[in-house]
Scaffold this active site. Structure first.
Site, PDB file in Angstrom:
ATOM      1  NE  ARG A   1      79.419  39.954  49.473  1.00 31.50           N
ATOM      2  CZ  ARG A   1      78.803  40.337  48.358  1.00 31.50           C
ATOM      3  NH1 ARG A   1      79.161  39.865  47.196  1.00 31.50           N
ATOM      4  NH2 ARG A   1      77.827  41.202  48.412  1.00 31.50           N
TER       5      ARG A   1
ATOM      6  CD  GLU B   1      71.069  35.457  49.940  1.00 33.07           C
ATOM      7  OE1 GLU B   1      71.378  34.352  50.428  1.00 33.07           O
ATOM      8  OE2 GLU B   1      71.806  36.463  50.010  1.00 33.07           O
TER       9      GLU B   1
ATOM     10  NE  ARG C   1      81.377  36.401  52.762  1.00 33.90           N
ATOM     11  CZ  ARG C   1      80.107  36.574  52.435  1.00 33.90           C
ATOM     12  NH1 ARG C   1      79.435  35.619  51.828  1.00 33.90           N
ATOM     13  NH2 ARG C   1      79.495  37.721  52.689  1.00 33.90           N
TER      14      ARG C   1
END
Length: 124
Positions: free
Chosen positions: A9, A17, A52
């Protein structure tokens, strides 16, 4: 990492997105800069809720991929989780220059895009 695939991340930032404007451009940028290449991760062994690793990605040439995304108008500084002044300044500079997603009027931050829409089903 240690011979294992590591999902990361990107620290300090939030990219659009996939279905948002510039989402695919951000993904392409990351791929062009890092796919199949050796990178270094700067992190504090912190993970998000999806397990992540939260990290900054340092490219082989020493550039910080996270900062490059913001600098090129392909990500927001994620102020909810970062008070880093460098990221804030990079975003402000990209905004003023109208680079990347800042070309669009009213660019919607990904955390707003992901927020569920509330619908009034009572008909009132």
């Amino acid at each position: 990492m240690n011979g294992q695939e590591q999902v990361v991340r990107l620290a300090h930032i939030d990219c659009p997105e996939k279905k948002q404007p510039f989402g695919n451009k951000a993904k392409e940028f990351v791929s062009q800069q890092s796919f199949g290449k050796q990178v270094s991760l700067v992190h504090q062994y912190k993970y998000d809720r999806n397990r992540r690793l939260i990290a900054e990605v340092i490219l082989a040439d020493g550039r910080n991929l996270n900062k490059e995304l913001v600098k090129n108008g392909l990500a927001w500084h994620f102020k909810k989780y970062s008070d880093d002044k460098v990221y804030a300044a990079l975003e402000e500079k990209a905004r003023k220059a109208g680079i990347g997603l800042w070309k669009e009027r009213g660019a919607v931050a990904p955390w707003e895009w992901r927020r569920p829409v509330k619908v009034n089903i009572s008909g009132r």
